[in-house]
Structure formats: structure tokens, C-alpha cells
Scaffold this motif. Structure first.
Motif, mmCIF file in Angstrom:
data_model
loop_
_atom_site.group_PDB
_atom_site.id
_atom_site.type_symbol
_atom_site.label_atom_id
_atom_site.label_comp_id
_atom_site.label_asym_id
_atom_site.label_seq_id
_atom_site.Cartn_x
_atom_site.Cartn_y
_atom_site.Cartn_z
ATOM 1 N N ALA A 183 0.825 -1.218 0.000
ATOM 2 C CA ALA A 183 0.000 0.000 0.000
ATOM 3 C C ALA A 183 0.852 1.258 0.000
ATOM 4 C CB ALA A 183 -0.916 -0.008 1.221
ATOM 5 N N SER A 184 2.072 1.175 0.557
ATOM 6 C CA SER A 184 2.890 2.392 0.718
ATOM 7 C C SER A 184 3.996 2.508 -0.319
ATOM 8 C CB SER A 184 3.519 2.397 2.116
ATOM 9 O OG SER A 184 4.435 1.316 2.236
ATOM 10 N N GLY A 185 4.366 1.389 -0.941
ATOM 11 C CA GLY A 185 5.514 1.400 -1.848
ATOM 12 C C GLY A 185 6.834 1.447 -1.100
ATOM 13 N N LEU A 186 6.810 1.268 0.210
ATOM 14 C CA LEU A 186 8.042 1.305 1.019
ATOM 15 C C LEU A 186 8.570 -0.110 1.205
ATOM 16 C CD1 LEU A 186 6.632 3.736 3.748
ATOM 17 C CD2 LEU A 186 8.204 4.346 1.881
ATOM 18 N N LYS A 187 9.830 -0.198 1.683
ATOM 19 C CA LYS A 187 10.458 -1.507 1.880
ATOM 20 C C LYS A 187 10.811 -1.632 3.352
ATOM 21 C CE LYS A 187 12.454 -5.277 0.261
ATOM 22 N NZ LYS A 187 11.687 -6.092 1.195
ATOM 23 N N VAL A 188 10.310 -2.714 3.962
ATOM 24 C CA VAL A 188 10.545 -2.879 5.398
ATOM 25 C C VAL A 188 12.031 -3.057 5.680
ATOM 26 C CG1 VAL A 188 10.260 -5.420 5.534
ATOM 27 C CG2 VAL A 188 9.611 -3.986 7.493
ATOM 28 N N GLU A 189 12.466 -2.491 6.784
ATOM 29 C CA GLU A 189 13.860 -2.476 7.235
ATOM 30 C C GLU A 189 14.716 -1.511 6.414
ATOM 31 O OE1 GLU A 189 13.814 -3.822 10.473
ATOM 32 O OE2 GLU A 189 15.807 -4.611 9.993
ATOM 33 N N ASP A 190 14.135 -0.893 5.416
ATOM 34 C CA ASP A 190 14.875 0.054 4.596
ATOM 35 C C ASP A 190 14.314 1.454 4.885
ATOM 36 O OD1 ASP A 190 16.160 1.387 2.641
ATOM 37 O OD2 ASP A 190 15.395 0.233 0.946
ATOM 38 N N ASP A 191 13.095 1.713 4.416
ATOM 39 C CA ASP A 191 12.477 3.001 4.745
ATOM 40 C C ASP A 191 11.148 2.840 5.478
ATOM 41 O OD1 ASP A 191 11.237 1.976 2.534
ATOM 42 O OD2 ASP A 191 11.505 3.727 1.255
ATOM 43 N N LEU A 192 10.853 1.602 5.905
ATOM 44 C CA LEU A 192 9.650 1.330 6.718
ATOM 45 C C LEU A 192 10.062 0.381 7.843
ATOM 46 C CD1 LEU A 192 6.506 1.225 7.151
ATOM 47 C CD2 LEU A 192 6.481 -0.716 5.570
ATOM 48 N N PHE A 193 9.544 0.630 9.035
ATOM 49 C CA PHE A 193 9.894 -0.211 10.193
ATOM 50 C C PHE A 193 8.606 -0.817 10.742
ATOM 51 C CE2 PHE A 193 12.802 3.304 9.675
ATOM 52 C CZ PHE A 193 13.984 2.613 9.457
ATOM 53 N N VAL A 194 8.646 -2.134 10.978
ATOM 54 C CA VAL A 194 7.434 -2.826 11.436
ATOM 55 C C VAL A 194 7.811 -3.749 12.585
ATOM 56 C CG1 VAL A 194 5.508 -4.341 10.809
ATOM 57 C CG2 VAL A 194 6.456 -2.773 9.097
ATOM 58 N N PRO A 222 16.406 -6.097 12.681
ATOM 59 C CA PRO A 222 17.021 -5.341 13.779
ATOM 60 C C PRO A 222 16.683 -3.854 13.774
ATOM 61 C CG PRO A 222 18.689 -6.491 12.448
ATOM 62 C CD PRO A 222 17.358 -6.808 11.853
ATOM 63 N N ALA A 223 16.569 -3.258 12.598
ATOM 64 C CA ALA A 223 16.279 -1.809 12.559
ATOM 65 C C ALA A 223 14.878 -1.545 13.100
ATOM 66 C CB ALA A 223 16.412 -1.288 11.122
ATOM 67 N N SER A 224 13.935 -2.426 12.748
ATOM 68 C CA SER A 224 12.563 -2.252 13.239
ATOM 69 C C SER A 224 12.505 -2.467 14.747
ATOM 70 C CB SER A 224 11.615 -3.253 12.565
ATOM 71 O OG SER A 224 11.529 -2.999 11.184
ATOM 72 N N THR A 225 13.229 -3.491 15.240
ATOM 73 C CA THR A 225 13.235 -3.741 16.683
ATOM 74 C C THR A 225 13.785 -2.520 17.417
ATOM 75 O OG1 THR A 225 13.619 -6.090 16.267
ATOM 76 C CG2 THR A 225 14.042 -5.318 18.503
ATOM 77 N N ALA A 226 14.887 -1.995 16.925
ATOM 78 C CA ALA A 226 15.545 -0.866 17.600
ATOM 79 C C ALA A 226 14.628 0.357 17.612
ATOM 80 C CB ALA A 226 16.866 -0.542 16.899
ATOM 81 N N ARG A 227 13.980 0.626 16.499
ATOM 82 C CA ARG A 227 13.120 1.819 16.399
ATOM 83 C C ARG A 227 11.927 1.671 17.348
ATOM 84 N NH1 ARG A 227 12.448 6.082 12.273
ATOM 85 N NH2 ARG A 227 14.505 5.420 11.599
ATOM 86 N N ALA A 228 11.330 0.454 17.367
ATOM 87 C CA ALA A 228 10.160 0.242 18.229
ATOM 88 C C ALA A 228 10.569 0.270 19.704
ATOM 89 C CB ALA A 228 9.494 -1.089 17.887
ATOM 90 N N ALA A 229 11.729 -0.313 20.027
ATOM 91 C CA ALA A 229 12.192 -0.300 21.427
ATOM 92 C C ALA A 229 12.451 1.143 21.873
ATOM 93 C CB ALA A 229 13.446 -1.150 21.578
ATOM 94 N N ALA A 230 12.999 1.959 20.987
ATOM 95 C CA ALA A 230 13.255 3.368 21.326
ATOM 96 C C ALA A 230 11.936 4.097 21.576
ATOM 97 C CB ALA A 230 14.030 4.047 20.199
ATOM 98 N N PHE A 231 10.926 3.776 20.772
ATOM 99 C CA PHE A 231 9.614 4.405 20.983
ATOM 100 C C PHE A 231 9.091 4.070 22.377
ATOM 101 C CE2 PHE A 231 4.962 3.827 20.926
ATOM 102 C CZ PHE A 231 4.609 5.176 20.891
ATOM 103 N N TYR A 232 9.100 2.760 22.725
ATOM 104 C CA TYR A 232 8.527 2.391 24.030
ATOM 105 C C TYR A 232 9.375 2.908 25.189
ATOM 106 C CZ TYR A 232 4.866 -0.052 21.669
ATOM 107 O OH TYR A 232 3.764 -0.315 20.896
ATOM 108 N N ALA A 233 10.683 2.983 24.994
ATOM 109 C CA ALA A 233 11.518 3.540 26.067
ATOM 110 C C ALA A 233 11.137 4.985 26.349
ATOM 111 C CB ALA A 233 12.991 3.439 25.673
ATOM 112 N N SER A 234 10.623 5.682 25.314
ATOM 113 C CA SER A 234 10.281 7.096 25.496
ATOM 114 C C SER A 234 8.901 7.303 26.108
ATOM 115 C CB SER A 234 10.374 7.841 24.155
ATOM 116 O OG SER A 234 9.223 7.572 23.371
#
Ligand SMILES: NC(=O)c1ccc[n+]([C@@H]2O[C@H](COP(=O)([O-])OP(=O)(O)OC[C@H]3O[C@@H](n4cnc5c(N)ncnc54)[C@H](O)[C@@H]3O)[C@@H](O)[C@H]2O)c1
Length: 472
Positions: A183-194, A222-234
Motif C-alpha cells: 500500500a505504501s511502496g516502502l520496503k521494510v527495514e529500509d524506509d519502513l519499520f514494522v 534489527p532496525a525495526s526492533t531498535a526503532r520500536a524499542a526506542a519508541f517504548y523507552a520514550s
């Protein structure tokens, strides 16, 4: 039985299943708001919370309370209107009314029905709409598919999408990530994190749990995990646990909930055996749980709500070989039939008998009828010819009628009622007065919460796995 102990340092309850965990104090420094949030410590951005229900709305308030700009997305316009007026549509959750009012007044919480627009304007999308079961006991994705379809086109480079709704193992990667990419045309772990991060809260204790329960986070990579973990830490004061992958986090939620269902099934089997051998199961469980590795839960008339009876089926839908899980589900659902059989035996049949059911929600204090065992209980009583009256302090007369029972106003005389069944352990039952029921013959205490109730002569008391007695 009285067990004399020194105060325990960790505080586990001898009744099992409820362990008090200390609340973590908030240690966040005043955050810095950024335009495009990338997970840098000490910064906050904007988040859309999709599904502003009993779990989603407290999360929205929690995120706003930690400096995030929050857009709550819900398909129900009444929910959206309430939030935009600073009101919580969930009345029972302690602290929620105040938290929503405060978040709204601070200008950090607004709501919309438009998921695409919301996703377009935020850094993070957290999805917590229900996934339940269809009538073949398979996951019913209709709300989640609709939510993913709505937010997908709004995603942009750098978007993080976190699924908090409990899902079968593999769905974050196999079902929803491809839909978001397409739906977005994005690529996970590249410019989309899930990522997947299960919501583990208990209704009625949400804000306390948010400050105590470790937050599990597993990304698609790993990039998605790190981004999501940073969100919850905040946004959380609890520990954040970065897991190896989304599937591990999905499985952890199914494991912890299914463990409880299987544990309760075992407690129910123990209770049935205790009845046969004339032993009090509550005494047995207290004694067994004084060994620190024993955590036997409580027996009861059944397991309801849209978590514990549902998630074992999420496992079974992918792993039908889990026979223990399947047997436990059946054992717990069979408790209603056992209760009805006890009543039938005590009253020589139920044809024409008036039965009062106390407690219709799946548990006391939570206005939720999903998978409540009151529903098969009422149906089963009707099927045997009984006339069913009911009361629940959280439901009005119209809602009681919808569940299939005749409303009984608390405290009114009901001279024809011959049996009472408690389906929840509401503290209000302690003030039940048997004098209201001139023809009462049996009390079936489905949650073992009325053991101390004084009963006049001739009235039988049956609990679950506890010795029966006759009043007087
Ligand atoms: N309730 C609990 O005790 C509990 C505990 C832990 C985890 N959870 C998880 O949270 C999920 C949600 O539970 P809840 O109790 O908050 O449910 P809820 O029914 O109270 O709220 C769900 C909300 O989602 C909205 N919704 C439905 N489809 C939507 C869509 N496509 N887009 C936007 N909004 C939509 C509904 O209008 C509703 O307001 C559960 O399925 C479960 O996975 C719940």
C-alpha cells in the motif's frame, strides 16, 4: 486454613496468579520534540493510535503524557467525538477519565476517523484493534485488515508501525507487513519499520501495569526492533525487552495467556477431584503454592473475556498438535455444564425453575461481555426449561435483556427464585440477603467468593471444589 509466614520479600500471593510488582518511578527527562522522529534518546515525535478502545485509549493518554503528539484513530465516531471533547468513553478504568482530560487539555491528544490522514502526519503508528475468533474458532481479521488497509497508503519513508493486538505467530511478517509495503511502496527495514509488541495489560489496572510489566518488542528485522524499542523507552517507565524477532514476541503473548488457560484447566480438574474425595481445593492450592515453584490458579465456572479463551485458539489454528491446549480449552468450557448439572441434581431438574445469575460480564469490574461464560450458562439453563433472572452492577436492564435474561433489580424480593449462580466474584455479592428469596434452595458459587455467606436452614451451598454445606 491459616498459613503463618514471615512477610515475603518478593510478595507472591499464596493464592497464585497475582504477584505484586513494584511500580517503576518515571525517570524521563523533559523530552525534546522533533519534526521527524528517528528514535534518538530524549526525543519525542507524533504517533497515531489506531483503535481507541479499552486498551488503546489509555495508551493514547500514556503517550501524550510522555510528550508525544497523539492522534487517536477509531472507526466509531462517538469515540472520536468524546476524545475531541476531552472525555473518556471508557468509564471503569481507574485514572483514565483524568488522563484523557489532561492529555486533551495539553493539546497533545486529538482524534479522527481517518486512518490514512493520521498515518500521513505521524512518525509512529500503533495498532490495537481487536482480532477475535470466527465461528470456526479461526482468527477473524476483519477489524485488523481494515485498519491496515486504512493506514497503509498514509505511510511515508521513516514510518514505524507497531502491532499491539495479539496475533497468531507469523502474522506481523507474513500477513500485515506485505500489505503495508504494497500500500505504501516502502520496503521494510529500509524506509519502513514494522514490529510486534504485545499488549499485556489487565483492564482495571492499566496504568499500574504500564509502569510495571516489561514491554516486549520484536521487529521484522534489527532496525525495526531498535526503532520500536526506542519508541517504548520514550513512553513507558517499565523495562523494554528487545526480542530476537517479531515471531518470538507474538509467541510470548500466546504462551503467557495459554499458560493461564491450561493452569486454570488443571485447577478445575483438581477441583472436580477434590469434590469427589471431600477435600477443599482452596486449602490444597494455598498449601501447594507455598512451595515457590507452584503457581496453581483458581478453579471456577469458566474462563471468559476476549483474551484467555481466545488466544489458545490462535495457537491451535497454526499448531493443532497442541493437544494439551485443546483439552484445557474444553475442560474450562465444560465447567458451565458441570455447574448446570449440579443445579439439576440439587433441584431434581430445572423445568420451570427460576434461577438468578449474578454477574454477566466476563469478570467483575470490567464491562465486557465478549466470551463471557454467562452466555452459555443462560442458554444452558433455558435449554433445560429454567426461567433465568440476572443482575450485573455494570449493566442496565436493557443490556441484561440482550444477554437473554430477565433483569432483577438488586435487593428486590424475588419469591420464586430457587437457585442463585454467581458467575463473577463481584464484592457486592457479600451483601446478598437470602431473605429476598423466600423459595431459595441452592446457591452455586461459581467463583468461590461466597464461602462466608450465612445461609438459613435448608439452603444448599455448592462451590467449585469446596465442600458443600447446608445452611442453618
Ligand atoms: N481488553 C483487554 O483486557 C486486553 C488486554 C490485553 C490486550 N488486549 C488486546 O487489545 C485488543 C483490543 O482490545 P480492547 O479491549 O481495547 O478492544 P475494544 O473493543 O475496547 O476497542 C477496540 C476499538 O477499536 C475500534 N476499531 C475497530 N476496528 C477499527 C479499525 N479498523 N480502525 C480503527 N478503529 C477500529 C473500535 O471501534 C473500538 O473502539 C485486543 O484484541 C487484544 O489483542 C486487550
Amino acid at each position: 486454613m491459616t498459613i503463618t509466614t514471615r512477610p515475603s520479600r518478593s510478595g507472591p500471593s499464596l493464592l497464585g496468579g497475582s504477584i505484586d510488582v513494584p511500580v517503576n518511578p518515571c525517570q524521563h527527562e523533559a523530552p525534546r520534540s522533533v519534526q521527524s522522529w528517528t528514535g534518538e534518546p530524549g526525543t519525542v515525535g507524533s504517533v497515531a493510535l489506531v483503535g481507541a478502545g479499552k486498551m488503546g485509549l489509555p495508551l493514547a493518554a500514556q503517550f501524550a503524557g510522555h510528550g508525544w503528539q497523539v492522534t487517536a484513530v477509531d472507526v466509531n465516531p462517538a469515540v472520536v467525538d468524546a476524545i475531541n471533547e476531552g472525555r473518556s468513553h471508557v468509564a471503569e478504568e481507574p485514572g483514565l477519565v483524568e488522563a484523557v482530560a489532561e492529555a486533551h487539555a495539553s493539546g497533545r491528544l486529538r482524534a479522527t476517523t481517518n486512518g490514512t490522514e493520521a498515518a500521513r502526519s505521524v512518525d509512529v503508528v500503533v495498532v490495537i484493534v481487536p482480532v477475535m475468533l470466527n465461528d470456526r474458532q479461526q482468527p477473524d481479521y476483519r477489524y485488523m485488515d481494515a485498519a491496515v488497509e486504512a493506514v497503509g497508503p498514509g505511510l511515508h519513508p521513516g514510518s514505524l508501525v507497531v502491532f499491539e493486538t495479539t496475533l497468531p505467530v507469523g502474522d506481523t511478517r507474513g500477513r500485515f507487513t506485505p500489505a503495508l509495503e504494497a500500500a505504501s511502496g516502502l520496503k521494510v527495514e529500509d524506509d519502513l519499520f514494522v514490529a510486534f509488541s504485545p499488549e499485556r495489560l489487565l483492564s482495571g489496572h492499566v496504568f499500574q501495569n504500564l509502569a510495571t510489566y516489561p514491554k516486549l518488542v520484536g521487529g521484522i528485522g534489527p532496525a525495526s526492533t531498535a526503532r520500536a524499542a526506542a519508541f517504548y523507552a520514550s513512553v513507558l517507565d517499565a523495562e523494554v525487552v528487545a526480542m530476537s524477532k517479531a515471531e518470538a514476541a507474538e509467541f510470548a503473548k500466546l504462551a503467557e495467556t495459554t499458560y493461564r488457560d491450561v493452569n486454570i484447566a488443571l485447577a478445575n480438574e483438581f477441583a472436580n477431584y477434590a469434590e469427589r474425595v471431600g477435600v477443599d481445593i482452596l486449602e490444597v492450592i494455598s498449601a501447594a503454592n507455598s512451595q515457590p515453584y507452584s503457581h496453581i490458579h483458581q478453579p471456577g465456572i469458566g474462563v471468559g473475556g476476549h483474551c484467555i479463551p481466545v488466544y489458545p485458539h490462535f495457537l491451535l489454528s497454526r499448531a493443532p498438535e497442541m493437544t494439551l491446549v485443546d483439552a484445557s480449552r474444553k475442560a474450562n468450557d465444560g465447567q458451565v455444564d458441570r455447574a448446570i448439572a449440579t443445579l439439576e441434581g440439587a433441584l431434581d431438574g430445572l423445568e420451570g425453575v427460576e434461577v438468578l445469575v449474578l454477574g454477566l460480564t466476563y469478570r467483575d469490574g470490567v464491562k465486557e461481555l465478549a466470551y463471557s461464560r454467562a452466555i452459555p450458562l443462560i442458554d444452558g439453563l433455558h435449554a433445560r426449561g429454567a426461567r433465568v433472572l440476572a443482575f450485573d452492577p455494570l449493566l442496565d436492564a436493557g443490556e441484561v435483556v440482550q444477554v437473554g435474561a430477565v433483569p432483577w433489580p438488586w435487593g428486590s424480593a424475588a419469591p420464586s427464585v430457587r437457585a442463585i449462580v454467581t458467575q463473577t466474584a463481584d464484592p457486592a455479592w457479600a451483601s446478598l440477603d437470602p431473605a429476598w428469596f423466600a423459595e431459595l434452595r441452592v446457591v452455586l458459587d461459581g467463583r468461590n467468593s461466597l464461602g462466608d455467606l450465612a445461609l438459613p436452614a435448608g439452603i444448599d451451598y455448592h462451590g467449585i471444589g469446596v465442600p458443600s454445606r447446608t445452611g442453618g
